[in-house]
Design a protein around this motif. Structure first.
Motif, PDB file in Angstrom:
ATOM      1  N   ALA A   1       0.817  -1.262  -0.025  1.00 60.96           N
ATOM      2  CA  ALA A   1      -0.027  -0.102  -0.059  1.00 60.96           C
ATOM      3  C   ALA A   1       0.830   1.364   0.087  1.00 60.96           C
ATOM      4  N   GLY A   2       1.903   1.275   0.750  1.00 61.84           N
ATOM      5  CA  GLY A   2       2.982   2.294   0.774  1.00 61.84           C
ATOM      6  C   GLY A   2       3.496   2.683  -0.560  1.00 61.84           C
ATOM      7  N   ALA A   3       3.884   1.414  -1.139  1.00 61.38           N
ATOM      8  CA  ALA A   3       4.745   1.745  -2.462  1.00 61.38           C
ATOM      9  C   ALA A   3       3.619   2.050  -3.733  1.00 61.38           C
ATOM     10  N   ALA A   4       2.560   1.668  -3.556  1.00 59.29           N
ATOM     11  CA  ALA A   4       1.438   2.119  -4.648  1.00 59.29           C
ATOM     12  C   ALA A   4       1.207   3.728  -4.335  1.00 59.29           C
ATOM     13  N   ALA A   5       1.044   4.059  -3.240  1.00 60.75           N
ATOM     14  CA  ALA A   5       0.957   5.499  -3.129  1.00 60.75           C
ATOM     15  C   ALA A   5       2.070   6.545  -3.477  1.00 60.75           C
ATOM     16  N   THR A   6       3.101   5.918  -3.637  1.00 59.19           N
ATOM     17  CA  THR A   6       4.416   6.724  -3.934  1.00 59.19           C
ATOM     18  C   THR A   6       4.549   6.946  -5.397  1.00 59.19           C
TER      19      THR A   6
ATOM     20  N   ILE B   1      11.742  -0.033  -4.051  1.00 61.53           N
ATOM     21  CA  ILE B   1      12.578  -1.167  -4.862  1.00 61.53           C
ATOM     22  C   ILE B   1      11.348  -1.653  -5.757  1.00 61.53           C
ATOM     23  N   VAL B   2      11.468  -1.979  -6.794  1.00 61.00           N
ATOM     24  CA  VAL B   2      10.497  -2.562  -8.015  1.00 61.00           C
ATOM     25  C   VAL B   2      11.016  -3.793  -8.487  1.00 61.00           C
ATOM     26  N   CYS B   3      10.565  -4.817  -8.309  1.00 59.90           N
ATOM     27  CA  CYS B   3      10.909  -6.151  -8.646  1.00 59.90           C
ATOM     28  C   CYS B   3      10.497  -6.088 -10.125  1.00 59.90           C
ATOM     29  N   SER B   4      11.595  -6.491 -11.093  1.00 58.45           N
ATOM     30  CA  SER B   4      10.968  -6.880 -12.484  1.00 58.45           C
ATOM     31  C   SER B   4      11.460  -8.269 -12.920  1.00 58.45           C
ATOM     32  N   ALA B   5      11.752  -9.265 -12.054  1.00 58.74           N
ATOM     33  CA  ALA B   5      11.838 -10.641 -12.345  1.00 58.74           C
ATOM     34  C   ALA B   5      10.851 -11.205 -11.614  1.00 58.74           C
ATOM     35  N   ASP B   6      10.722 -12.806 -11.812  1.00 59.31           N
ATOM     36  CA  ASP B   6      10.060 -13.826 -11.292  1.00 59.31           C
ATOM     37  C   ASP B   6      10.573 -13.820  -9.777  1.00 59.31           C
ATOM     38  N   ARG B   7      11.527 -13.597  -9.359  1.00 53.78           N
ATOM     39  CA  ARG B   7      12.009 -13.693  -8.048  1.00 53.78           C
ATOM     40  C   ARG B   7      13.299 -12.591  -7.774  1.00 53.78           C
ATOM     41  N   CYS B   8      13.014 -11.888  -6.852  1.00 50.35           N
ATOM     42  CA  CYS B   8      14.153 -10.683  -6.597  1.00 50.35           C
ATOM     43  C   CYS B   8      14.384 -10.666  -5.042  1.00 50.35           C
ATOM     44  N   PRO B   9      15.688 -11.358  -4.607  1.00 55.87           N
ATOM     45  CA  PRO B   9      15.952 -11.609  -3.379  1.00 55.87           C
ATOM     46  C   PRO B   9      16.414 -10.038  -2.644  1.00 55.87           C
ATOM     47  N   VAL B  10      15.796  -9.621  -1.499  1.00 57.79           N
ATOM     48  CA  VAL B  10      15.809  -8.162  -1.125  1.00 57.79           C
ATOM     49  C   VAL B  10      16.033  -8.293   0.362  1.00 57.79           C
ATOM     50  N   PHE B  11      16.935  -7.678   1.144  1.00 53.56           N
ATOM     51  CA  PHE B  11      17.030  -7.438   2.364  1.00 53.56           C
ATOM     52  C   PHE B  11      17.217  -5.959   2.580  1.00 53.56           C
TER      53      PHE B  11
ATOM     54  N   GLN C   1       6.495  -3.970  -5.311  1.00 54.76           N
ATOM     55  CA  GLN C   1       7.133  -2.809  -5.078  1.00 54.76           C
ATOM     56  C   GLN C   1       7.185  -2.686  -3.582  1.00 54.76           C
ATOM     57  N   ALA C   2       8.201  -1.936  -3.046  1.00 54.10           N
ATOM     58  CA  ALA C   2       8.348  -1.798  -1.647  1.00 54.10           C
ATOM     59  C   ALA C   2       9.100  -0.387  -1.411  1.00 54.10           C
TER      60      ALA C   2
ATOM     61  N   VAL D   1      20.357  -4.942   0.764  1.00 52.93           N
ATOM     62  CA  VAL D   1      21.308  -5.878   0.067  1.00 52.93           C
ATOM     63  C   VAL D   1      20.454  -6.443  -1.020  1.00 52.93           C
ATOM     64  N   LEU D   2      20.846  -6.438  -2.195  1.00 55.41           N
ATOM     65  CA  LEU D   2      20.098  -6.960  -3.403  1.00 55.41           C
ATOM     66  C   LEU D   2      20.942  -8.364  -3.850  1.00 55.41           C
ATOM     67  N   GLY D   3      20.331  -9.413  -3.674  1.00 54.77           N
ATOM     68  CA  GLY D   3      20.800 -10.727  -4.120  1.00 54.77           C
ATOM     69  C   GLY D   3      21.226 -10.948  -5.771  1.00 54.77           C
ATOM     70  N   ASP D   4      20.373 -10.096  -6.396  1.00 57.11           N
ATOM     71  CA  ASP D   4      20.825 -10.070  -7.852  1.00 57.11           C
ATOM     72  C   ASP D   4      20.160  -8.637  -8.259  1.00 57.11           C
ATOM     73  N   ALA D   5      21.297  -7.632  -8.305  1.00 53.91           N
ATOM     74  CA  ALA D   5      21.016  -6.347  -8.689  1.00 53.91           C
ATOM     75  C   ALA D   5      20.328  -6.112 -10.209  1.00 53.91           C
ATOM     76  N   SER D   6      20.247  -7.126 -10.894  1.00 52.14           N
ATOM     77  CA  SER D   6      19.899  -6.730 -12.378  1.00 52.14           C
ATOM     78  C   SER D   6      18.359  -7.261 -12.393  1.00 52.14           C
ATOM     79  N   THR D   7      17.845  -7.549 -11.298  1.00 56.23           N
ATOM     80  CA  THR D   7      16.473  -7.889 -11.126  1.00 56.23           C
ATOM     81  C   THR D   7      15.414  -6.977 -10.375  1.00 56.23           C
ATOM     82  N   VAL D   8      15.967  -5.884 -10.134  1.00 53.54           N
ATOM     83  CA  VAL D   8      15.231  -4.799  -9.578  1.00 53.54           C
ATOM     84  C   VAL D   8      15.587  -3.369 -10.084  1.00 53.54           C
ATOM     85  N   THR D   9      14.577  -2.587  -9.906  1.00 56.86           N
ATOM     86  CA  THR D   9      14.780  -1.064 -10.092  1.00 56.86           C
ATOM     87  C   THR D   9      15.101  -0.537  -8.792  1.00 56.86           C
ATOM     88  N   VAL D  10      15.795   0.448  -8.418  1.00 54.47           N
ATOM     89  CA  VAL D  10      16.148   0.926  -7.015  1.00 54.47           C
ATOM     90  C   VAL D  10      15.734   2.521  -7.390  1.00 54.47           C
TER      91      VAL D  10
END
Length: 136
Positions: A36-41, A61-71, A90-91, A101-110
């Motif tokens: 909800a917070g991400a949708a309103a941003t 952080i917006v995930c653009s792959a099937d799986r985006c490991p994020v911490f 989105q978060a 920490v992004l497990g795979d930096a190519s899978t997300v838009t930051v």
């Protein structure tokens, strides 16, 4: 003695169901907060300036792959996210300082303070700190 035992078992089952319901409601509320917070941003539109009265998130952080490991965590404090995001999820976070920490930096838009961070290489693990930009 048999009836008393059945009553105790019944009360135990009711208590367990009540605890399960409260836990499920809390989990749904916690998971719904990030989305909800991400949708309103407004920063989700690609870093365009936010309208007056709207806060820009410290990090989005917006995930653009099937799986985006994020911490994501507050330095020396609470862990805000430690899981795999799914495509399109989105978060956004508004804390003054965050460790990411992004497990795979190519899978997300930051987006850091509304500005897009350069994408990483496929399979590249990235860790960085984001500090909230001073307000106007």
């Amino acid at each position: 003695m048999g009836i008393a035992r059945l009553v105790l078992i019944g009360l135990a089952v009711l208590l367990a169901l009540a605890l399960l319901a409260v836990g499920a409601k809390s989990l749904m509320t916690a998971l719904g907060t990030d989305e909800a917070g991400a949708a309103a941003t407004p920063a989700a539109t690609g870093g365009t300036p936010s309208p007056a009265g709207t806060r820009t998130s410290t990090v989005q952080i917006v995930c653009s792959a099937d799986r985006c490991p994020v911490f994501v965590r507050i330095p020396g404090g609470d862990v805000l996210m430690d899981r795999d995001m799914t495509r399109g999820e989105q978060a956004s976070y508004f804390e003054p300082e965050l460790d990411v920490v992004l497990g795979d930096a190519s899978t997300v838009t930051v987006l850091e303070n509304g500005t897009q961070r350069p994408p990483g290489e496929a399979g590249e693990r990235q860790s960085f700190k984001v500090t909230r930009a001073p307000g106007p």
